[in-house]
Design an enzyme around this catalytic site. Structure first.
Site, PDB file in Angstrom:
ATOM      1  N   GLY B 150     -16.996   2.700   9.378  1.00 51.74           N
ATOM      2  CA  GLY B 150     -18.160   3.251   8.706  1.00 51.74           C
ATOM      3  C   GLY B 150     -18.297   2.665   7.321  1.00 51.74           C
ATOM      4  N   CYS B 151     -19.509   2.697   6.785  1.00 53.20           N
ATOM      5  CA  CYS B 151     -19.757   2.067   5.484  1.00 53.20           C
ATOM      6  C   CYS B 151     -19.042   2.827   4.361  1.00 53.20           C
ATOM      7  CB  CYS B 151     -21.258   1.969   5.216  1.00 53.20           C
ATOM      8  SG  CYS B 151     -22.184   3.499   5.409  1.00 53.20           S
ATOM      9  N   PHE B 152     -19.139   4.168   4.347  1.00 51.72           N
ATOM     10  CA  PHE B 152     -18.442   4.913   3.291  1.00 51.72           C
ATOM     11  C   PHE B 152     -16.920   4.740   3.379  1.00 51.72           C
ATOM     12  CE2 PHE B 152     -22.326   7.795   3.366  1.00 51.72           C
ATOM     13  CZ  PHE B 152     -22.792   7.413   2.125  1.00 51.72           C
ATOM     14  N   THR B 154     -15.265   2.233   4.393  1.00 54.53           N
ATOM     15  CA  THR B 154     -14.875   0.912   3.894  1.00 54.53           C
ATOM     16  C   THR B 154     -14.753   0.920   2.371  1.00 54.53           C
ATOM     17  OG1 THR B 154     -15.881  -0.199   5.777  1.00 54.53           O
ATOM     18  CG2 THR B 154     -15.591  -1.517   3.771  1.00 54.53           C
ATOM     19  N   GLY B 155     -15.777   1.435   1.699  1.00 50.21           N
ATOM     20  CA  GLY B 155     -15.743   1.455   0.233  1.00 50.21           C
ATOM     21  C   GLY B 155     -14.637   2.343  -0.307  1.00 50.21           C
TER      22      GLY B 155
END
Lengths: 347, 347, 347, 347
Positions: B150-152, B154-155
């Site tokens: 997921g994008c969140f 990853t960050g």
């Protein structure tokens, strides 16, 4: 032999975009092209890590002063400087250096136009870097001095040129170009603060006062013997990059949508960087962000007796740095499209 | 032999970004990788010229229906589909096909977490596509099934992992991640209209309700034996792309800024796509737009006894499509960074 | 008798917003309050028609120099000046004048905090203008000297105060506040250009370095005897106005969502300008643009053992100019809500 | 006697803006005007707290169904409905009710124009709500049926009318109007998502296809006997509110800047809501956000033989809801400017 490239004005937006494109250029990736001196004025001594955090590969590079001495010894020098200073530097560089100037100094053919719009002495005219204009590609091949066009003239010229050349319209055009804020450059300026520009639209330098007006007229005059008039209205809009140009002009006679479309498709049939959109699709700036493309559309408005042309470019790419690289490719004999994206970063 | 790639969900944002990156991938440019079927559901029969005008090279390609039959016969299938439907399609594809799934179905290891957060039966766990996590790169090399993170997560993971692994902090973290609007996908939805999102900030799915919460916790738990808790607050902000993550956690003891920095620099010393910023430089999302980079910064806040981690990624690139290509590169044996920009499109 | 009001710093954003609100104040509309001298420094001699085109009623007013002489002879003086200069001017104004200071000079009680964060000598402490804090409304009634709070402290304090006072949480808080760009003021500054801020998110002055950190801590300490720690992370986001604050802190024991909500509803039951949102509705900045409202929400995150508070304000209204007018109303004996909108300009 | 007001379409943008203005109207504040039924279709049963969080005063109000029965029994009914449905409802309301219609149904005088542009049968023509047009204020006083003008026609008409009436230009105009995204309404729609509209500019319904084209022409034709032609190009830009209109037309003869300015200043000398900007100041949309103002500028472009007119309005205020309130004021005999802000919410 390695080509050595310097960029004067490397901490500005044009300079940064030239660097972004060079880092992905096949000659750079193959080690055949080297990024040499990066110069500026107020930021001398700073690193690109501070000034251009979007280029992590160059984070440790340090900005040098913009002098002919620092720039000499390079094969190619890109100038991303204010006009005036750009000419001053350019005229001190050797004849063997390929100089690609993103400023206005050498764009205009008519000295009176220059003096009227820029208020200083005209320094000359260089090959003008829109390869898609008839005859220009040939002039740019191998050229050692190239004037990169203004961002508004690029969008307006690519939108209007086929119709003017084909005589579909009277060359008496009303152009409204809406631009993102990076076009104003990276200078401290209250009017360009985020708080002043977000959520707002503003026209400026209207009614013939914008310096790009004579440049648009000059380009159209290359393909028609008739007298050209340009009403030019630039508008500032809240986006970082992109120019949408709308242009209207009186139809000379009956023209069908199909005839108009054919003129555009034929004119741009061989061009990599101009895309005539399918019928009914209007251009949007998002589609060309970070790319070297110009998308164009043509519509006949029979009720008002006008032709409507619309185009989009990224002001920093096809409008400045991409055009500069395209010109470098022609000058050095690389493939014209080398290192230049066709796909935009959307959404 | 040519590698044939299909994209299911090609008219969504993840699909479009995978296409943008593939068009610039060296294997594609060399003719060794071919873009095959492009499928979707509600847009079947439309052309990419209508749906994705930023990809003019593919303007004439037509969207097909998302079925196992259409997707079979490809060497690589990217899935950019809603979860649930993604697993349904994935489980019907042959074992010889490399399946790279951008949905959530195969990310979580714990079936109870899956059922609690997604409300359906767990379909399994695949190699998890953050190559920068210890041990993951090895799992991804040659893998035929890959779950893109997921994008969140990853960050947040790239921001927190070094500190958790090194034991600088209690793994009791407060994460606030601010995201651009493309993260919500390309579905008609009043809450995501331009008029609702421009000029506004809004928290949503707070207090543990966001489905990315257990995924963040799972990643941190891979590098610590202590109990991990995650307070996760996602915020929607008015920009198209980008996630800025801020994370705080209690320091375990005295840690100097230099010690903390060294932990991060060492952890990421060999990584192409994680850039630890110079001291004092905070990350900004603009720097990574369109690139596969994550920029990270670490700061010690002695007064509050906390460590502060910040990171930025482009949610569509390193957060989704770039990670998917990075995983494809590892699966197929290409250079891990092939086709993945390091420079962001700024400003 | 007519009340005569002067505004120092009238060409800045705080000054402009004070003027916008005064023009709609019932005392002004009734002719009982008059807008007197408008002063500034770099814009002396310019008209508001040039500087503040959004106030056409005042287009012909001319900016004067900011001196005690120009400001004397007014009943109320609003100061929208840089700190330091603000105190310098303030200390030269007569005791009969009501001085409402939007700068930081007189906000902090602790001289050591002032010196650490502002690097100059502390000039004193004035009644602090958050009427919603226990005891403050009474201090502000009839006060001749008022320190208007910082924008971040207003959002964070209104979000956290009820929970800290009720002992729901340990006063060991992590605050992330995301702000629009007008908070940085109307000064030429490359980092705040539209091209730098649109489409980007950036943390800044993190890890205790922001000057609003001790002000938040001071406010929370007014309602608890426990030691307060504040981890404060400000983030810049691409919108002109608005602050979204998220705050987490460890729950002291078991607290249900209903208990937490009741604490907030009771605390703000009599307040016109704080709106506790219905369960499940998260605040969004759009809802408070141009209004003097603070919207607040409270959520229990049992998994992480934390309470999550969120709030939104318009940084220029409730965060600065609206608070200043609210304080003026209390000082002069007008209705506290006079001239202050509750409805936001959305979308 | 209390005036009772209903709003049909209360959960849309026009309805929300009418409510925002009514809440600050002196008749409402004095208890002489009451907000009655709020109706819609898809949101029936929802509260304004969910749908319109920017109006906390009305948070508990519940949306009812849009039927003649619910709307009857009110003194004033505002219609913020799609055209067609608006006429259907309007024609069922009693003659004693003041009906103020924000849809297009009753704007056009020419049935053929209606049928060509809207594809249905023409339902009639009502007094047209631009009080600043010659003769219109008188028609609107006491009127029981009022057609609120379209947003684009308002901006274009106020920009062009003085020049057309005075015969400065041939009524052969090229109009480019750039609008914020709220103009498209609050309907789920992929093309209007934040991700599609932020950071992008797009022309649409160009070349005479936009339904506001005949409305602009009709307004200009009221002040000239010459044949009017309108080339109209609407452009969508990334801001929530605001329309910037640029219009060019051929000068009929020599006109000086002073002469042109005098025509505009004289024409609007008595108007509260039209502000002719000082020479050299171009309008910006930020200046009119949330206000009922139109700012206008006129420039002579001698080189191209054209006059350039520019104007800004807030599409939701002067462009819709503010005009509706201004018309209500004229209908009911209130002061024309009651409840209508002149100051914009800037920045």
């Amino acid at each position: 032999m390695t080509i050595k490239v310097a960029i004067a004005g490397a901490s500005g937006y044009a300079g940064g975009e030239i660097l972004r494109l060079l880092l992905n250029h096949p000659a750079y990736l193959a080690g055949e092209l080297e990024i040499g001196a990066l110069t500026a004025s107020s930021t001398v001594g700073s690193t690109l890590g501070e000034l251009m955090p979007h280029l992590p590969q160059l984070a440790d590079r340090v900005i040098e002063d913009t002098t002919p001495e620092v720039l000499s010894g390079h094969d190619v020098v890109f100038l991303g400087l204010p006009h005036g200073f750009s000419a001053e530097i350019a005229l001190q560089l050797g004849h063997d250096v390929t100089v690609i100037d993103c400023a206005a100094d050498f764009r205009l053919q008519n000295a009176a136009d220059w003096e009227r719009y820029y208020g200083s002495e005209h320094q000359g005219t260089w090959p003008y870097g829109i390869p898609e204009m008839p005859g220009h590609r040939e002039q740019l091949k191998g050229a050692k001095r190239i004037a990169v066009p203004g961002c508004f003239p690029t969008g307006a010229t690519l939108a209007l040129l086929p119709a003017v050349q084909a005589g579909l319209i009277e060359p008496n055009v009303s152009v409204v170009s809406i631009t993102g804020v990076s076009g104003a450059g990276k200078k401290a300026n209250v009017a360009m603060l985020g708080a002043e520009t977000m959520g707002s639209l503003k026209a400026y330098n209207v009614a013939g006062k914008h310096r790009h007006t004579p440049e648009i007229a000059q380009n159209l005059a290359e393909v028609t013997a008739e007298k050209v008039t340009v009403s030019f209205t630039p508008v500032l809009a809240p986006l970082p990059r992109g120019i949408l140009t709308t242009a209207t002009a009186p139809l000379k006679g009956e023209v069908t949508a199909e005839q108009a479309r054919k003129v555009y498709e034929d004119f741009y049939a061989q061009e990599t960087f101009v895309h005539v959109l399918a019928p009914g699709v209007q251009p949007q700036t998002q589609s060309v962000v970070g790319s070297n493309m110009c998308h164009v559309q043509v519509e006949v408005d029979a009720d008002s007796g006008k032709l409507l042309l619309t185009s989009v470019i990224d002001n920093l790419t096809k409008g400045t740095a991409g055009a500069a690289i395209q010109c470098m490719n022609l000058s050095l004999g690389y493939a014209e499209s080398a290192g230049l994206p066709q796909a935009g970063v959307a959404p």
